[in-house]
Design an enzyme around this catalytic site. Sequence first.
Site, PDB file in Angstrom:
ATOM      1  N   GLY A 138      -7.517   8.464   7.355  1.00 23.71           N
ATOM      2  CA  GLY A 138      -7.656   8.766   8.769  1.00 23.71           C
ATOM      3  C   GLY A 138      -9.094   8.665   9.261  1.00 23.71           C
ATOM      4  N   ASP A 182       2.697   5.008  -5.635  1.00 26.85           N
ATOM      5  CA  ASP A 182       1.933   6.240  -5.436  1.00 26.85           C
ATOM      6  C   ASP A 182       2.768   7.435  -5.876  1.00 26.85           C
ATOM      7  OD1 ASP A 182       0.381   8.350  -4.692  1.00 26.85           O
ATOM      8  OD2 ASP A 182       0.305   7.845  -2.552  1.00 26.85           O
ATOM      9  N   ASN A 231     -10.135   0.149   0.318  1.00 28.11           N
ATOM     10  CA  ASN A 231      -9.117   0.036   1.362  1.00 28.11           C
ATOM     11  C   ASN A 231      -9.697   0.335   2.739  1.00 28.11           C
ATOM     12  OD1 ASN A 231      -7.449  -0.285  -0.840  1.00 28.11           O
ATOM     13  ND2 ASN A 231      -5.929   1.198  -0.171  1.00 28.11           N
ATOM     14  N   SER A 265     -12.642   3.876   5.137  1.00 25.99           N
ATOM     15  CA  SER A 265     -13.186   3.341   6.382  1.00 25.99           C
ATOM     16  C   SER A 265     -14.467   4.089   6.723  1.00 25.99           C
ATOM     17  CB  SER A 265     -12.174   3.479   7.521  1.00 25.99           C
ATOM     18  OG  SER A 265     -11.157   2.507   7.427  1.00 25.99           O
ATOM     19  N   ASP A 283       0.845  -1.194   0.000  1.00 31.13           N
ATOM     20  CA  ASP A 283       0.000   0.000   0.000  1.00 31.13           C
ATOM     21  C   ASP A 283       0.885   1.251   0.000  1.00 31.13           C
ATOM     22  OD1 ASP A 283      -2.342   1.509   0.154  1.00 31.13           O
ATOM     23  OD2 ASP A 283      -2.397   1.441   2.345  1.00 31.13           O
ATOM     24  N   HIS A 284       0.642   2.160  -0.916  1.00 29.63           N
ATOM     25  CA  HIS A 284       1.349   3.448  -0.990  1.00 29.63           C
ATOM     26  C   HIS A 284       2.869   3.303  -1.062  1.00 29.63           C
ATOM     27  CE1 HIS A 284      -2.018   6.195  -0.724  1.00 29.63           C
ATOM     28  NE2 HIS A 284      -2.527   5.468   0.252  1.00 29.63           N
ATOM     29  N   HIS A 336      -9.296   4.640  -1.815  1.00 32.73           N
ATOM     30  CA  HIS A 336      -8.529   4.719  -0.573  1.00 32.73           C
ATOM     31  C   HIS A 336      -9.318   5.566   0.433  1.00 32.73           C
ATOM     32  CE1 HIS A 336      -4.290   3.440  -1.882  1.00 32.73           C
ATOM     33  NE2 HIS A 336      -5.095   3.160  -2.883  1.00 32.73           N
ATOM     34  N   GLY A 337      -8.882   5.531   1.692  1.00 31.64           N
ATOM     35  CA  GLY A 337      -9.529   6.367   2.697  1.00 31.64           C
ATOM     36  C   GLY A 337     -11.007   6.069   2.831  1.00 31.64           C
TER      37      GLY A 337
END
Length: 309
Positions: A181, A104, A254, A214, A82-83, A211-212
């Site tokens: 985050g 990335d 993700n 959650s 990842d990244h 991504h991001g």
Amino acid sequence: MPLVTSKEMFRKAYEGQYAVGAFNVNNMEIIQGIVDAAKEEQAPLILQVSAGARKYAKHIYLMKLVEAAVEDSGLSICLHLDHGEDFEICKACIDGGFTSVMIDGSKYPFEENIALTKKVVEYAHDKGVVVEAELGRLAGIEDAVNVSDRDATFTDPDQAVEFVERTGVDSLAIAIGTSHGAYKFKGEPKLDFERLEKISDMLPGFPLVLHGASTVLPEFVEQCNTYGGNVKGAQGVPEEMLLKAGKYGVCKINIDTDLRLAMTASIRKYLYENPSEFDLRKYLSPAREAIKNMVKHKMRNVLNCSGKA
């Protein structure tokens, strides 16, 4: 059974209009919780390792833990970087057994991002490894990724088509309003589905990545705060938005922050209620169970990928 790439997973996900969960791992208990959930749900699975996790746990330890998970569960698991920030870390992970890597280059100008991504793609494809890249920049903080709201930019659909054609990349992470985050939105959550639909229409059959993503489940935030934490004002991506994204070519979602919150909330609660306890097995066991239950929830209600392994 060896590790697999995400190619077949994404083909099925695109056709079935669901997403595969890509869960960040840092230690044994997190891996066990995620893998147990995937086995019970019979769901496709990507375990991913950030540069920070790789530094924390060491490459060889994570590889052996994931290999053990494959042998123990019998699942087809993809192991993803990842990244990855440069060619060197991507090369090290490819040479070290990963079946998928992300380069990335989103912080670079368009042409530099293309050149870097193409270099990784050429090396990876020669080794049978697939590559994810990123175009556009997500706001927020995750490990070494730190992007301010001011520097965040949404993905341009025309550039996305050119980028994919010129690099030969296998999947593309796009920016449509998610962020890294626990503090994703200051006001009402909103994703640019019009942009997502346009990109998907212009790249038919091509797997997109969020991504991001959650959801920052409120019960874990509340539990953290109840038992001594200070996670105030955290807000994630609503579940219905992520389900909708799967209908527009998003094949990989993700999840990292929710894993951290589930584990931390469980540990805080156990130690608060058992202040004399110092056997780490006593508080890591329920934390592992919390991870498993949260991942099962994601697979059923957010990714819609249960039974799709």
